[in-house]
Scaffold this motif. Structure first.
Motif, mmCIF file in Angstrom:
data_model
loop_
_atom_site.group_PDB
_atom_site.id
_atom_site.type_symbol
_atom_site.label_atom_id
_atom_site.label_comp_id
_atom_site.label_asym_id
_atom_site.label_seq_id
_atom_site.Cartn_x
_atom_site.Cartn_y
_atom_site.Cartn_z
ATOM 1 N N SER A 162 -6.604 17.154 -13.602
ATOM 2 C CA SER A 162 -7.555 16.163 -14.110
ATOM 3 C C SER A 162 -6.821 15.015 -14.792
ATOM 4 C CB SER A 162 -8.485 16.808 -15.139
ATOM 5 O OG SER A 162 -9.185 17.876 -14.560
ATOM 6 N N PRO A 163 -7.245 13.784 -14.513
ATOM 7 C CA PRO A 163 -6.699 12.656 -15.274
ATOM 8 C C PRO A 163 -7.183 12.724 -16.712
ATOM 9 C CG PRO A 163 -8.495 11.932 -13.857
ATOM 10 C CD PRO A 163 -8.240 13.375 -13.524
ATOM 11 N N GLN A 164 -6.423 12.097 -17.601
ATOM 12 C CA GLN A 164 -6.772 12.133 -19.017
ATOM 13 C C GLN A 164 -6.997 10.711 -19.540
ATOM 14 O OE1 GLN A 164 -7.066 15.166 -20.557
ATOM 15 N NE2 GLN A 164 -6.546 16.086 -18.584
ATOM 16 N N GLY A 165 -7.440 10.631 -20.773
ATOM 17 C CA GLY A 165 -7.516 9.349 -21.482
ATOM 18 C C GLY A 165 -8.496 8.372 -20.869
ATOM 19 N N SER A 186 0.839 -1.200 0.000
ATOM 20 C CA SER A 186 0.000 0.000 0.000
ATOM 21 C C SER A 186 0.876 1.253 0.000
ATOM 22 C CB SER A 186 -0.940 0.003 1.206
ATOM 23 O OG SER A 186 -2.043 -0.840 0.963
ATOM 24 N N HIS A 187 1.966 1.232 0.760
ATOM 25 C CA HIS A 187 2.877 2.379 0.764
ATOM 26 C C HIS A 187 3.526 2.574 -0.604
ATOM 27 C CE1 HIS A 187 2.791 2.440 5.289
ATOM 28 N NE2 HIS A 187 2.736 3.720 4.988
ATOM 29 N N GLU A 188 3.874 1.472 -1.268
ATOM 30 C CA GLU A 188 4.460 1.599 -2.611
ATOM 31 C C GLU A 188 3.487 2.299 -3.550
ATOM 32 O OE1 GLU A 188 5.667 -2.350 -3.639
ATOM 33 O OE2 GLU A 188 7.416 -2.247 -2.312
ATOM 34 N N LEU A 189 2.219 1.927 -3.458
ATOM 35 C CA LEU A 189 1.211 2.555 -4.314
ATOM 36 C C LEU A 189 1.040 4.036 -3.946
ATOM 37 C CD1 LEU A 189 -0.805 2.039 -6.577
ATOM 38 C CD2 LEU A 189 -2.483 1.355 -4.846
ATOM 39 N N TYR A 190 1.012 4.306 -2.655
ATOM 40 C CA TYR A 190 0.874 5.691 -2.160
ATOM 41 C C TYR A 190 2.002 6.574 -2.706
ATOM 42 C CZ TYR A 190 0.911 9.386 1.493
ATOM 43 O OH TYR A 190 0.914 10.578 2.180
ATOM 44 N N PHE A 191 3.249 6.104 -2.568
ATOM 45 C CA PHE A 191 4.383 6.900 -3.047
ATOM 46 C C PHE A 191 4.381 6.979 -4.584
ATOM 47 C CE2 PHE A 191 6.469 5.262 1.021
ATOM 48 C CZ PHE A 191 6.226 6.428 1.719
ATOM 49 N N HIS A 192 3.940 5.917 -5.225
ATOM 50 C CA HIS A 192 3.949 5.859 -6.685
ATOM 51 C C HIS A 192 3.030 6.921 -7.303
ATOM 52 C CE1 HIS A 192 4.341 4.004 -10.640
ATOM 53 N NE2 HIS A 192 3.030 4.057 -10.763
ATOM 54 N N LEU A 247 -1.205 2.374 -14.421
ATOM 55 C CA LEU A 247 -1.512 1.140 -13.697
ATOM 56 C C LEU A 247 -2.754 0.431 -14.259
ATOM 57 C CD1 LEU A 247 -0.820 2.332 -10.041
ATOM 58 C CD2 LEU A 247 0.597 0.843 -11.459
ATOM 59 N N LEU A 248 -3.461 1.103 -15.171
ATOM 60 C CA LEU A 248 -4.605 0.435 -15.797
ATOM 61 C C LEU A 248 -4.091 -0.721 -16.636
ATOM 62 C CD1 LEU A 248 -6.758 3.452 -17.053
ATOM 63 C CD2 LEU A 248 -7.355 1.848 -15.231
ATOM 64 N N PRO A 249 -4.817 -1.819 -16.669
ATOM 65 C CA PRO A 249 -4.382 -2.937 -17.526
ATOM 66 C C PRO A 249 -4.365 -2.517 -18.991
ATOM 67 C CG PRO A 249 -6.580 -3.325 -16.624
ATOM 68 C CD PRO A 249 -6.052 -2.093 -15.970
ATOM 69 N N LEU A 250 -3.472 -3.121 -19.754
ATOM 70 C CA LEU A 250 -3.399 -2.792 -21.185
ATOM 71 C C LEU A 250 -4.703 -3.189 -21.869
ATOM 72 C CD1 LEU A 250 0.250 -3.913 -21.964
ATOM 73 C CD2 LEU A 250 -0.606 -1.587 -21.680
ATOM 74 N N LEU A 251 -5.206 -2.320 -22.708
ATOM 75 C CA LEU A 251 -6.501 -2.599 -23.349
ATOM 76 C C LEU A 251 -6.296 -3.189 -24.728
ATOM 77 C CD1 LEU A 251 -8.258 0.722 -22.337
ATOM 78 C CD2 LEU A 251 -8.484 -1.509 -21.262
ATOM 79 N N GLU A 285 -0.767 10.641 -14.286
ATOM 80 C CA GLU A 285 -0.140 9.819 -15.343
ATOM 81 C C GLU A 285 0.281 8.470 -14.778
ATOM 82 O OE1 GLU A 285 1.824 13.266 -18.072
ATOM 83 O OE2 GLU A 285 2.877 11.352 -17.907
ATOM 84 N N SER A 286 0.855 8.509 -13.556
ATOM 85 C CA SER A 286 1.273 7.252 -12.922
ATOM 86 C C SER A 286 0.069 6.383 -12.580
ATOM 87 C CB SER A 286 2.078 7.544 -11.645
ATOM 88 O OG SER A 286 3.331 8.104 -11.977
#
Ligand SMILES: [Fe+2]
Length: 200
Positions: free
Chosen positions: A95-98, A81-87, A196-200, A191-192
């Motif tokens: 705003s997120p894109q895509g 969980s910490h790795e994800l938090y720092f990531h 992490l979304l799976p490749l579509l 962007e990070s």
């Protein structure tokens, strides 16, 4: 057996120094130190468990084996969980894109609704809040991790983690947890998160 648990402290320090907004360098260093302890402890526990033969049934109840397994689950869960938090920290918010933005709009109706749900989930937690992609339904869900050590449900991909334990905010925000969450959401690296979304 060789341990494959990596300590990413230096990587995160390089990525995050000077990029965490109101979260101070002192808090960041303390937090990275805590993460490093969790990784080290997980490695030690795994080595220790693997070194011994699994106990027989009559040796399990109340045994050191049970204690080490519980501790391993907690340390690994906390480290990940910490790795994800720092990531996902160290960005400029906004705003997120895509695809990520499309899926947020699809599953929450709007970015504003998603952020309000995530903020409320975090404030309702004493430990963790995560945004996860449920692989079975394909939808995004904000989950609450409470008590400590709880992990997202199986079959989900965690995309974003908010640490709500005292050590994450007390030094910089006192007990103003809302100010901490608002500051954190303003420093997200979308962007990070999107990568992490799976490749579509
Ligand atoms: Fe933490």
């Amino acid at each position: 057996m060789a341990s494959t648990i990596a300590d990413c402290t230096d990587l995160f320090r390089k990525k995050l120094l000077g990029k965490t907004g109101k979260i101070s360098e002192k808090t960041l260093e303390m937090h990275l130190g805590l993460y490093a302890i969790q990784v080290r402890r997980a490695k030690e526990l795994l080595s220790s468990i693997e070194k011994d033969e699994p106990p027989s049934e009559d040796q399990i109840g109340g045994s050191p084996f049970r204690a080490r397994k519980l501790d391993l689950s907690y340390c690994l869960s906390a480290a990940k969980s910490h790795e994800l938090y720092f990531h996902v920290l160290g960005g400029a918010g906004g705003s997120p894109q895509g695809t990520l933005r499309e899926w947020i709009d699809r599953d929450f109706g709007s970015l504003d609704r998603f952020l309000r749900d995530l903020r409320a989930t975090a404030l309702a937690s004493d430990s963790w809040a995560w945004t996860c992609l449920d692989q079975a339904s394909g939808r995004l869900i904000n989950l609450l991790g409470d008590p400590r050590g709880a992990v997202p449900f199986w079959g989900s991909s965690p995309l974003l983690a908010v640490d709500m334990e005292d050590h994450a905010f007390l030094l910089d925000f006192g007990w103003d947890r809302a100010a901490y969450v608002d500051s954190l959401l303003g420093q997200l690296d979308w962007e990070s998160v999107g990568r992490l979304l799976p490749l579509l």
